[in-house]
Design an enzyme around this catalytic site. Structure first.
Site, PDB file in Angstrom:
ATOM      1  N   ASP A 134       0.856  -1.181   0.000  1.00 29.81           N
ATOM      2  CA  ASP A 134       0.000   0.000   0.000  1.00 29.81           C
ATOM      3  C   ASP A 134       0.902   1.244   0.000  1.00 29.81           C
ATOM      4  OD1 ASP A 134      -2.318   1.594   0.367  1.00 29.81           O
ATOM      5  OD2 ASP A 134      -3.205   0.045   1.646  1.00 29.81           O
ATOM      6  N   ASP A 235      -2.771   4.548  -2.851  1.00 23.86           N
ATOM      7  CA  ASP A 235      -3.829   5.074  -1.980  1.00 23.86           C
ATOM      8  C   ASP A 235      -4.211   6.499  -2.371  1.00 23.86           C
ATOM      9  OD1 ASP A 235      -5.385   4.889   0.618  1.00 23.86           O
ATOM     10  OD2 ASP A 235      -4.207   6.690   0.998  1.00 23.86           O
ATOM     11  N   GLU A 289      -6.436   3.251  -6.619  1.00 27.88           N
ATOM     12  CA  GLU A 289      -7.570   3.309  -5.681  1.00 27.88           C
ATOM     13  C   GLU A 289      -8.484   4.461  -6.086  1.00 27.88           C
ATOM     14  OE1 GLU A 289      -7.660   5.231  -2.072  1.00 27.88           O
ATOM     15  OE2 GLU A 289      -9.342   4.071  -1.333  1.00 27.88           O
ATOM     16  N   HIS A 356     -11.262  -2.508   3.947  1.00 31.53           N
ATOM     17  CA  HIS A 356     -11.086  -1.910   5.272  1.00 31.53           C
ATOM     18  C   HIS A 356     -11.835  -0.584   5.434  1.00 31.53           C
ATOM     19  CE1 HIS A 356      -8.376   0.093   2.615  1.00 31.53           C
ATOM     20  NE2 HIS A 356      -8.171   1.037   3.516  1.00 31.53           N
ATOM     21  N   ASP A 357     -12.406  -0.063   4.350  1.00 29.86           N
ATOM     22  CA  ASP A 357     -13.138   1.200   4.438  1.00 29.86           C
ATOM     23  C   ASP A 357     -14.654   0.974   4.465  1.00 29.86           C
ATOM     24  OD1 ASP A 357     -10.867   2.806   4.437  1.00 29.86           O
ATOM     25  OD2 ASP A 357     -10.812   2.938   2.251  1.00 29.86           O
TER      26      ASP A 357
END
Ligand code: TEU
Length: 585
Positions: A134, A235, A289, A356-357
């Site tokens: 990431d 990201d 992303e 994870h969001d």
């Protein structure tokens, strides 16, 4: 068998050749014979996302760590996955759980050492699992040495690594912040100026218009590429390029902030530069992303001839089902079908239902009630692993992990949830209704510790877990599901094996059947003479449909019910949440 047949008639145009370290020479020869398809390792197989803080704790401090993951390498291999994307584990004050990086080359000691990292990554690669890092470079932490120096002096060599508005010019033009209810500028006394932050106050935006900063980013990526990572997940990169004349934006612009904050044309130049500096020479790939607001934006980012990024990860499905009144199957089909058609000829995308969001997949798209949790999760995993695009599975979804019930704001630690709560309170919103929605959709739901077994703390830690473990771990856990042939876990393993063995599930054309059916999502995948039909009952009732007489079923590849699937005379009947893949002619 199907795998071999499809290979004979194709020659891969491996335009951007993949890392062949763990490919057999037989496979390589076969690739050379193929036509039509641009085969890449990152299109095939299944990616598994690990939130390191919540996966496995080896030292009893309550936080997951690398050595915990090392203990579970055989588990990862047993899943049949082919890549792992891990959320950030760098040195960080953890204001946004590691998305605020203070040193891009150092490991947060909470997770272990660089040696542990290397052992973990090598352990994965030896098992045929690639590693995706990431990369959080839209912003750094305010504790990064660059920012610490930049905020102290207007003459600092790092000053232009960030975005500043000198106070003598008055108040800066309003900028929206995703996490800070007070907006995107914050004042720094030392240099009497404001700095910009798209996310939290502690996450100052990096200035990509500055070539020196971009070079720093490429150097960081090279550092990790040299360590052997196979890919990068970029990201929040859409926001990286800014108009540094800072025009005023129209009032209320934040309802469409991506249009204003995202994807400036200059960003494409920077990505091309990054491709030439890092991706091409190191033979690594990158996932975007977010993908702008249109299909064209997504194509401009990831099509092979653009030489920018390689995989689109768009947010359309994320926006669906964000509220407890959920989604309709018609919307679901429409979103997935339109994105598939947009990428039918060029480009590539990720397919995911959670991360994870977001809250847990089964709560948003399936049915978490105990009697339907298993079948509905299996149905969603069948969907995820039979669509075109690379499936991104979030840890725990291979078990059917669910949302955790957190009705009280005092238990929340996530900066996004706390920011939203403050905003709702300031606006005088109905806080009961707000909490109900937050409880359903907050990111905390997807971050609870992995459920390994029924022992205390779910086998996640011998200490006090950093986050409350979902009490349903007693029923939903790896140990319990490992030995049960009908579990969600073993169904997931069957699906990864099926995808790994059948290129039609990776590259085959997608065609939607019965678009208006309000219970069944059915589609075919076709690659040369291979053809499969995927049948998914998204409802709690038995669902029926009729198969066109141009199709006949020749065999069943997978079925989440033990009762044999039959479709006498083309009449299909699916049990609640039943998911079946059949071969057809
Ligand atoms: O998220 C980027 C992003 O655009 C967020 O708005 C995201 O959609 C939101 O958090 C969803 O609730 C990335 C990371 O995935 C996220 O975890 C980080 O908090 C964020 O960047 C800042 O680094």
């Amino acid at each position: 068998m199907m795998y071999r047949l499809s290979l004979i008639s194709m020659i891969a145009l491996v335009t951007w050749s993949c890392n062949t370290s763990n490919q057999s020479s037989e496979e390589t020869d076969e690739q050379e014979e193929m036509t039509e398809i641009d085969r890449q390792w990152w299109k095939e197989g299944t990616l598994y996302q690990i939130y390191p803080q919540s996966f496995k704790d080896s030292d009893g401090d309550g936080y997951g760590d690398f050595r915990g993951i090392i203990e579970e390498l055989d588990y990862l291999e047993s899943l049949g996955i082919t890549a792992v994307w891990m959320n950030p584990f760098f040195e960080s004050p953890m204001v946004d759980n590691g998305y605020d990086v203070a040193d891009y080359r150092a490991i947060n000691p909470r997770y272990g050492t660089m040696e542990d990292f290397e052992e973990m990554m090598t352990g994965m690669q030896q098992r045929g699992i690639r590693f995706v890092l990431d990369v959080v470079v839209n912003h750094s932490s305010d504790q990064h040495e660059w920012f610490q120096a930049a905020k102290k002096s207007r003459d600092s060599e790092y000053r232009e690594y960030y975005h500043w508005w000198p106070a003598e010019k008055g108040e800066p033009p309003y900028r929206y912040s995703l996490f800070d209810p007070e907006g995107g500028w914050d004042y720094v006394e030392e240099t009497d100026s404001y700095y910009l932050h798209t996310f939290a106050e502690a996450q100052p935006d990096l200035n990509w218009e500055n070539p020196k900063l971009r070079q720093e980013v490429y150097d960081i990526m090279k550092f990790w590429a040299e360590k052997g990572v196979d890919g990068f997940r970029m990201d929040a990169f859409q926001f990286a390029s800014k108009d540094i004349t800072y025009p005023e934006f129209p009032e209320g612009y934040e309802s469409d902030f991506i249009k204003y904050h995202g994807l400036r044309p200059q960003l494409h130049e920077y990505l091309k530069e990054m491709y030439l500096e890092v991706l091409e020479p190191y033979n690594v790939y990158a996932v975007a992303e977010g993908s702008g607001s249109t299909f064209q934006d997504a194509h401009d980012l990831v099509d092979a001839d653009r030489k920018e990024l390689q995989v689109a990860y768009h947010f359309d499905y994320v926006s669906m089902s964000r509220t407890p009144d959920r989604y309709t199957l018609a919307e679901f089909k429409e979103v997935f079908s339109k994105w598939d058609s947009a990428f039918a000829e060029a480009g590539w995308m990720a397919i995911f239902l959670s991360n994870h969001d977001n809250s847990r997949m089964v709560n948003r798209f399936g049915d978490p009630r105990p009697e339907f949790r298993t079948v509905s999760t299996q149905m969603l995993n069948t969907f995820l692993l039979s669509m075109r695009g690379t499936p991104y599975t979030y840890y725990g979804d291979e078990l059917g992990m669910t949302n955790i019930d957190m009705p009280n704001i005092d238990e929340y630690v996530d900066i996004e949830a706390l920011g939203k709560y403050q905003t709702a309170k300031a606006k005088g919103a109905d806080l009961d209704a707000f909490m109900k929605e937050l409880n359903y959709n907050s990111r905390e739901n997807g971050r609870t510790p992995m459920q390994w077994d029924a022992s205390e703390n779910a086998g996640f830690t011998s200490g006090k877990p950093w986050k409350r473990i979902n009490p349903n771990y007693v029923e939903i856990n790896v140990a319990e599901q490992n030995d049960n042939p009908n579990s969600v876990l073993n169904h997931f393993r069957k699906m990864t094996a099926l995808r790994n063995d059948n290129l039609v599930l990776v590259y085959g054309d997608y065609e939607l059947l019965w678009p208006d059916h309000d219970q069944i999502y059915g589609f075919t995948r076709t690659l040369n003479d291979e053809r499969v039909l995927v049948l998914l009952n998204f409802s709690v009732e038995v669902a029926t449909a009729e198969l066109s007489n141009t199709m006949s079923i020749t065999g069943t590849l997978i079925n989440n019910y033990s009762k044999e699937f039959n479709a006498e005379g083309g009449k299909l009947s699916l049990e609640p949440y039943q998911a079946v893949i059949v071969t057809i002619q």
